[in-house]
Structures are given as structure tokens and as C-alpha cells.
Design a protein around this motif. Structure first.
Motif, PDB file in Angstrom:
ATOM      1  N   GLY A 410       0.818  -1.210   0.000  1.00 14.99           N
ATOM      2  CA  GLY A 410       0.000   0.000   0.000  1.00 14.99           C
ATOM      3  C   GLY A 410       0.849   1.256   0.000  1.00 14.99           C
ATOM      4  N   GLY A 411       2.124   1.126   0.370  1.00 11.61           N
ATOM      5  CA  GLY A 411       2.990   2.291   0.526  1.00 11.61           C
ATOM      6  C   GLY A 411       3.360   2.971  -0.782  1.00 11.61           C
ATOM      7  N   VAL A 412       3.446   2.188  -1.865  1.00 11.58           N
ATOM      8  CA  VAL A 412       3.818   2.768  -3.154  1.00 11.58           C
ATOM      9  C   VAL A 412       2.693   3.686  -3.619  1.00 11.58           C
ATOM     10  CG1 VAL A 412       4.415   2.252  -5.550  1.00 11.58           C
ATOM     11  CG2 VAL A 412       5.154   0.716  -3.721  1.00 11.58           C
ATOM     12  N   ALA A 413       1.468   3.128  -3.624  1.00 10.76           N
ATOM     13  CA  ALA A 413       0.318   3.910  -4.074  1.00 10.76           C
ATOM     14  C   ALA A 413       0.121   5.136  -3.182  1.00 10.76           C
ATOM     15  CB  ALA A 413      -0.930   3.026  -4.058  1.00 10.76           C
ATOM     16  N   GLU A 414       0.344   4.938  -1.892  1.00  7.21           N
ATOM     17  CA  GLU A 414       0.163   6.042  -0.941  1.00  7.21           C
ATOM     18  C   GLU A 414       1.158   7.176  -1.224  1.00  7.21           C
ATOM     19  OE1 GLU A 414       0.353   6.760   3.860  1.00  7.21           O
ATOM     20  OE2 GLU A 414       0.271   4.701   3.140  1.00  7.21           O
ATOM     21  N   ALA A 415       2.402   6.800  -1.512  1.00  6.35           N
ATOM     22  CA  ALA A 415       3.429   7.805  -1.811  1.00  6.35           C
ATOM     23  C   ALA A 415       3.052   8.596  -3.064  1.00  6.35           C
ATOM     24  CB  ALA A 415       4.783   7.123  -2.005  1.00  6.35           C
ATOM     25  N   ILE A 416       2.595   7.883  -4.098  1.00  7.87           N
ATOM     26  CA  ILE A 416       2.242   8.547  -5.360  1.00  7.87           C
ATOM     27  C   ILE A 416       1.026   9.446  -5.134  1.00  7.87           C
ATOM     28  CG2 ILE A 416       1.515   8.156  -7.758  1.00  7.87           C
ATOM     29  CD1 ILE A 416       3.033   5.402  -7.516  1.00  7.87           C
ATOM     30  N   GLU A 417       0.079   8.933  -4.341  1.00  7.93           N
ATOM     31  CA  GLU A 417      -1.129   9.713  -4.045  1.00  7.93           C
ATOM     32  C   GLU A 417      -0.776  11.018  -3.312  1.00  7.93           C
ATOM     33  OE1 GLU A 417      -5.576   8.988  -2.178  1.00  7.93           O
ATOM     34  OE2 GLU A 417      -3.925   7.764  -1.404  1.00  7.93           O
ATOM     35  N   LYS A 418       0.135  10.910  -2.332  1.00  6.12           N
ATOM     36  CA  LYS A 418       0.550  12.110  -1.595  1.00  6.12           C
ATOM     37  C   LYS A 418       1.178  13.130  -2.537  1.00  6.12           C
ATOM     38  CE  LYS A 418       1.502  10.284   3.052  1.00  6.12           C
ATOM     39  NZ  LYS A 418       2.538   9.529   3.778  1.00  6.12           N
ATOM     40  N   CYS A 419       2.004  12.622  -3.467  1.00  5.16           N
ATOM     41  CA  CYS A 419       2.648  13.523  -4.427  1.00  5.16           C
ATOM     42  C   CYS A 419       1.602  14.201  -5.321  1.00  5.16           C
ATOM     43  CB  CYS A 419       3.646  12.767  -5.301  1.00  5.16           C
ATOM     44  SG  CYS A 419       5.096  12.209  -4.377  1.00  5.16           S
ATOM     45  N   ILE A 420       0.630  13.430  -5.797  1.00  2.99           N
ATOM     46  CA  ILE A 420      -0.400  14.011  -6.677  1.00  2.99           C
ATOM     47  C   ILE A 420      -1.191  15.075  -5.908  1.00  2.99           C
ATOM     48  CG2 ILE A 420      -2.510  13.529  -8.005  1.00  2.99           C
ATOM     49  CD1 ILE A 420      -1.327  10.693  -8.546  1.00  2.99           C
ATOM     50  N   ASN A 421      -1.565  14.749  -4.655  1.00  5.27           N
ATOM     51  CA  ASN A 421      -2.332  15.711  -3.859  1.00  5.27           C
ATOM     52  C   ASN A 421      -1.573  17.022  -3.681  1.00  5.27           C
ATOM     53  OD1 ASN A 421      -4.361  13.870  -3.608  1.00  5.27           O
ATOM     54  ND2 ASN A 421      -3.723  13.124  -1.590  1.00  5.27           N
ATOM     55  N   GLU A 422      -0.248  16.893  -3.559  1.00  8.81           N
ATOM     56  CA  GLU A 422       0.583  18.074  -3.350  1.00  8.81           C
ATOM     57  C   GLU A 422       0.775  18.863  -4.655  1.00  8.81           C
ATOM     58  OE1 GLU A 422       3.102  20.753  -1.364  1.00  8.81           O
ATOM     59  OE2 GLU A 422       1.949  19.127  -0.425  1.00  8.81           O
ATOM     60  N   TYR A 423       1.102  18.143  -5.752  1.00  9.26           N
ATOM     61  CA  TYR A 423       1.428  18.840  -7.003  1.00  9.26           C
ATOM     62  C   TYR A 423       0.181  19.240  -7.802  1.00  9.26           C
ATOM     63  CZ  TYR A 423       5.611  15.864  -6.144  1.00  9.26           C
ATOM     64  OH  TYR A 423       6.665  15.174  -5.592  1.00  9.26           O
ATOM     65  N   TYR A 424      -0.885  18.423  -7.677  1.00  5.19           N
ATOM     66  CA  TYR A 424      -2.118  18.682  -8.444  1.00  5.19           C
ATOM     67  C   TYR A 424      -3.303  18.618  -7.476  1.00  5.19           C
ATOM     68  CZ  TYR A 424       0.887  17.028 -12.336  1.00  5.19           C
ATOM     69  OH  TYR A 424       1.907  16.832 -13.246  1.00  5.19           O
ATOM     70  N   PRO A 425      -3.469  19.657  -6.654  1.00  5.55           N
ATOM     71  CA  PRO A 425      -4.452  19.565  -5.558  1.00  5.55           C
ATOM     72  C   PRO A 425      -5.898  19.284  -6.019  1.00  5.55           C
ATOM     73  CG  PRO A 425      -3.180  21.627  -5.462  1.00  5.55           C
ATOM     74  CD  PRO A 425      -2.736  20.915  -6.676  1.00  5.55           C
ATOM     75  N   ASP A 426      -6.226  19.624  -7.281  1.00  5.22           N
ATOM     76  CA  ASP A 426      -7.627  19.424  -7.674  1.00  5.22           C
ATOM     77  C   ASP A 426      -7.881  18.093  -8.385  1.00  5.22           C
ATOM     78  OD1 ASP A 426      -5.939  20.388  -9.559  1.00  5.22           O
ATOM     79  OD2 ASP A 426      -7.374  21.766 -10.516  1.00  5.22           O
ATOM     80  N   VAL A 427      -6.855  17.262  -8.462  1.00  2.09           N
ATOM     81  CA  VAL A 427      -7.046  15.967  -9.143  1.00  2.09           C
ATOM     82  C   VAL A 427      -7.451  14.898  -8.124  1.00  2.09           C
ATOM     83  CG1 VAL A 427      -5.827  14.067 -10.293  1.00  2.09           C
ATOM     84  CG2 VAL A 427      -5.473  16.413 -11.056  1.00  2.09           C
TER      85      VAL A 427
END
Length: 505
Positions: A410-427
Motif C-alpha cells: 500500500g505504501g507505493v500507491a500512498e506515496a504517489i497519491e501524496k505527491c499528486i495531492n501536493e502537485y495537483y491539488p484538484d485531481v
């Protein structure tokens, strides 16, 4: 089934001893005495003063001989022709990666020919008046014989209904532990009823190896060749996977491990979590650019080699959806070789399948050796290195909590999700994660059927993720707790958006 993981069993101690002896052989060997020294090891490990592992010293020793070959990177000997114990050693006595496929092998002399699948009544049966077992059996396979239930194996369809209704838990399900642990059905029987691995199906996760209570399955090691390299060459750099936390003892921290690795002869130590950070950033952008726009239906992460092999082998038409980003191991190795073009890079991790990833030809891996935490511990033991006695000036500082979290399912997806939330807040991000090959297979089937469109899908071959890999030393729950604390204590939680500029072609 996996509840024997992390226990100090006799199987573990034999493996440990074999690896340690092979490591000593590497550190001390000279070409004149190598063959004789190798011949002597089975006699040192199995003799009248050692624990009795099997019904006879001779069988124990025969098994140790085959373990020894595998630990030196050699293949098992055929059972029907005379091949000497040391055959092939000359070719493997080198200071670079040596590998004879296949990676996973069943040692035939060690296999107990377990029954594959069978329900049997034990002596707990009270021959009760209700005999619900008889009532639920759809095939009339159960009768009362001498006041006890009896299952006619010819009629039994192994549905397990009798077991589920017995009030005394008197019906046992006998099954082959390696087969039960294999999520891709790669374990078959040979003509003698012993386990055999179908290499066309196997994706080398090693779950069969850690589940066999007789230690009859083993992978091949590169420690002998690595040690030769450590003695001959001056620039060998270690990259260590984030699952290392807690694997070398209760209070052993990164500074202890780093110093102990330098003591073994490594020049520098890097964190593979750095490569995980590079990957997380790249996959975050990739998801937004390709999946959110509808260009790709979904994206499969690719850091687990068994998961990637499963997708390529069993779902070849999903090949375009597998992330093309470099795995953390490879990305880290490339960034090391950019600065040290002549160095040899050693990946130290929890995983057997990484040995194959480093050897494959399609993507240059830049990894010269792969060893597991279990094998590294044997190298420390061979040199009598007590990690508590060593401490480096500095810890690891080249990764974030996101990259370190890759080690847990679950950690890989979680890391990518955190990055997306940070770089693309509306996605909005849709995450799916699967662990264990059987579950991974189901998830890929759903994806193929169009049921997971718009998702970022993470697969882990080992139930629990990398911390549950076949080359780990401690129980999975303990590792999970240790890793969580490590991720939390990281000074940065996610990598900066421009990190992928050090991506290497």
C-alpha cells in the motif's frame, strides 16, 4: 500458513549456517584449497555432535550439499547422473554476478512429498450421534467405521463441508504448504510425488521457499562472488532497501548498519528509498498526464518484480499500462553510477525476485549484485561483525518518508497519491492495491475487464509487501511497526516536484 515467518526454526539456522560457511569460503578461500574446503563444509555442519535434522546423518548431509551448491550460485545436481559436488565451481569463482537459472529450486532429497490436498478424520473423532459430517457430504463419501467417521478418498471432492461442521474439529485438511503459498499455481508434483516448480509459471517471489517447513526449497545466492569482488576491487557501493529497518536486531539503527557495511568493505551506502522518491514523482505526473486525461485506462506500478512478471506473463495485453518508470532499485543504481561510473553497485534487500530483475537484459539494471538481508547477516556473522559495536558519523539522509514507505504493502500507491495531492491539488486519485500473487491476479483480471478504469494500481507479490519478502529476518508485523516509525521520523515527508530531473536514460 505464514505464521512460522520470522521464527528462529532449525530450517532458518541451517540456511544461516550454510550462508555463513559460504561467506567464510569467499573471505578465506584460495584457489588451491577451494574445492577441499567446500567438500569439508557438509561434514562440519552435519556430524555426530550436531542436532539431528533427519532420520540419518547421510540424508542430512546430502541435503546440505545441495544447499551449498545453491548458496554458491550453482544449480542442483541431477539425480540420475554422477556430478561432483564441486562441479562448476571454477566458473562461479569470479568477482562478478554469477547465475545459473532457474532461481527457485526444490531440493528433491529434502522434499517430504506432502499430500497436495486431502481431508482426513483424526483420532479426535467421537463417533457422535449427530454425525453432521455425514449429513453435509454431497457425495456420500463419509460413513461410520468402527464407531468413527471415515472418509472414502475415492468419492471425496475436497469441498471441506465436513470439516466446517465437525463439533470436535476432528477433520484435518492436509495440504502442501508450498503449493498453498504459491499464488500462480507453479508447484506441481514429479513422478515420485515430490514438489517441483514449473518455471514457465513461476514469478520467483519465494513464498514457497519461506513456507516449506522442511526447508526443501531455496533460491540461489551471489554472496560468494560478491565477497570475491569486495576483496579485489576498491569501489563497491551498497544501496539498501527501506525494508531494512529492524532486520538486523532490536536497536540497530541506520548508523550501525552503514558502519558495518563499510567494515565489510563497501565504499559508500545509499538508500534505495531515493529511487523510490524519483519513481513516486514520475508516476504522479504520469498518472495525471495519462490516466486522468483518459489516454490510458489505468496505471500499474512496477517496483515489485514478481508483480511486473505476473502482469507480463499472464496479462500480456496490459503491457502498455505497466509503468515504464525505473524501479527504485534501478533508479538508485543509475544515480550512483552517474557519479561513480566505475563502481559496482550492490542491492541489499528483502527480495528474491530482485535477483532476476538485476540480471534481465531488456532494461539495463546497473545493479551488479543482489543479496538479501538474510544473506547479509550471514556475511556479518562470517566476519564476526557485531553491529552494536559499529556506528557511522551520519545516518541516511537522501530520501523522504514517502520513498521509505514503499516497503509496506500500500505504501507505493500512498506515496504517489501524496505527491499528486501536493502537485495537483484538484485531481482526484483512485487507488487500488493488491498483495499476494493470487490477489494480484484477481486485480489484474478486473482491470483487464475494465472494472478499474481511472485507477492507480499497486501490486505486491508478497502478502504484506517488501517487509514480508523471502529474504527477511524478522516477523512481518514487527517489521511493519518498525518501518512505520522510520517513515514518521523522516525529516521530509514527500519529495519535491522537480526531483525527476535526475532521471537517467
Amino acid at each position: 500458513m505464514s505464521n512460522m515467518r520470522g521464527l528462529d526454526t532449525p530450517v532458518r539456522s541451517i540456511r544461516k549456517r550454510v550462508f555463513m560457511e559460504v561467506a567464510k569460503l569467499g573471505f578465506e578461500a584460495n584457489s588451491e584449497t577451494l574445492l577441499d574446503d567446500m567438500e569439508a563444509i557438509p561434514y562440519e555442519i552435519v556430524n555426530d555432535d550436531t542436532e539431528k535434522y533427519r532420520e540419518s546423518t547421510y540424508r542430512s548431509r546430502a541435503i546440505v550439499r545441495e544447499r551449498l551448491r545453491l548458496a554458491m550460485g550453482l544449480s542442483l545436481r541431477p539425480e540420475d547422473k554422477p556430478v561432483h559436488l564441486t562441479a562448476g565451481v571454477q566458473e562461479s569463482n569470479i568477482s562478478e554476478k554469477y547465475y545459473e537459472p532457474p532461481l527457485m529450486q526444490v531440493i528433491p532429497s529434502a522434499c517430504e512429498s506432502c499430500e497436495e490436498n486431502k481431508y482426513e478424520v483424526s483420532n479426535m473423532c467421537k463417533g457422535c450421534l449427530a454425525h453432521p459430517c455425514q449429513e453435509v457430504c454431497p457425495k456420500g463419501a463419509i460413513s461410520m467405521v468402527n464407531g468413527r467417521s471415515y472418509i472414502d478418498q475415492e468419492k471425496c471432492i475436497k469441498c471441506g463441508k465436513c470439516k466446517s461442521v465437525c463439533p470436535y474439529d476432528a477433520i484435518a485438511k492436509k495440504e502442501r504448504p508450498c503449493k498453498h503459498a504459491c499464488g500462480v499455481g507453479a508447484i506441481v508434483s514429479d513422478k515420485y510425488g515430490r514438489a517441483y516448480i514449473d518455471t514457465d509459471k513461476c514469478v520467483s517471489c519465494g513464498m514457497c521457499m519461506v513456507s516449506c517447513p522442511f526447508g526443501a526449497i531455496s533460491d540461489k545466492s551471489q554472496i560468494f562472488q560478491l565477497i570475491r569482488a569486495l576483496q579485489e576491487e576498491n569501489e563497491i557501493i551498497a544501496e539498501i532497501a527501506p525494508a531494512f529497518v529492524g532486520q538486523f536486531g532490536e536497536n540497530i539503527n541506520p548508523r550501525n548498519i552503514k558502519a558495518a557495511l563499510l567494515e565489510l568493505g563497501f565504499k559508500e551506502v545509499h538508500e534505495v528509498a531515493l529511487g523510490a522518491d524519483i519513481g513516486a514523482v514520475a508516476e504522479a505526473h504520469h498518472y495525471v498526464e495519462k490516466v486522468v486525461t483518459g489516454e490510458l485506462p489505468f496505471l500499474l506500478t512496477s517496483c515489485c518484480p514478481s508483480w511486473a512478471m505476473l502482469a507480463k506473463k499472464y496479462f500480456p495485453d496490459l503491457i502498455d499500462q505497466i509503468s515504464q518508470e525505473l524501479t527504485p532499485m534501478v533508479a538508485t543504481a543509475r544515480s550512483i553510477k552517474k557519479e561513480h561510473p566505475n563502481a559496482k553497485v550492490v542491492f541489499i534487500g528483502p527480495c528474491a525476485a530482485k535477483k532476476l530483475e538485476a540480471s534481465r537484459r531488456s532494461v539495463r539494471s546497473d545493479v551488479d549484485f543482489v543479496i538479501t538481508f538474510e544473506e547479509l547477516q550471514a556475511m556479518f556473522d562470517a566476519k564476526e561483525i557485531d553491529l552494536t559495536q559499529y556506528s557511522a558519523e551520519s545516518s541516511f539522509h537522501d530520501a523522504t518518508g514517502a520513498g521509505r514507505g514503499y516497503a509496506c504493502a500500500g505504501g507505493v500507491a500512498e506515496a504517489i497519491e501524496k505527491c499528486i495531492n501536493e502537485y495537483y491539488p484538484d485531481v482526484e486519485v483512485n487507488i487500488e492495491h493488491a498483495e499476494g500473487l493470487a490477489e494480484c491476479k484477481k486485480t489484474l483480471a478486473l482491470a483487464k475487464a475494465g472494472k478499474l478504469n481511472g485507477c492507480l494500481i499497486e501490486g505486491m507479490g508478497c502478502p504484506g509487501g517488501c517487509i514480508a519478502g523471502a529474504g527477511t529476518n524478522i516477523p512481518v508485523l514487527k517489521a511493519k511497526k518498525n518501518l512505520a516509525a522510520y517513515v514518521k521520523s523522516s525529516s521530509k515527508s514527500i519529495p519535491p516536484q522537480e526531483l525527476e530531473e535526475i532521471e537517467l536514460e
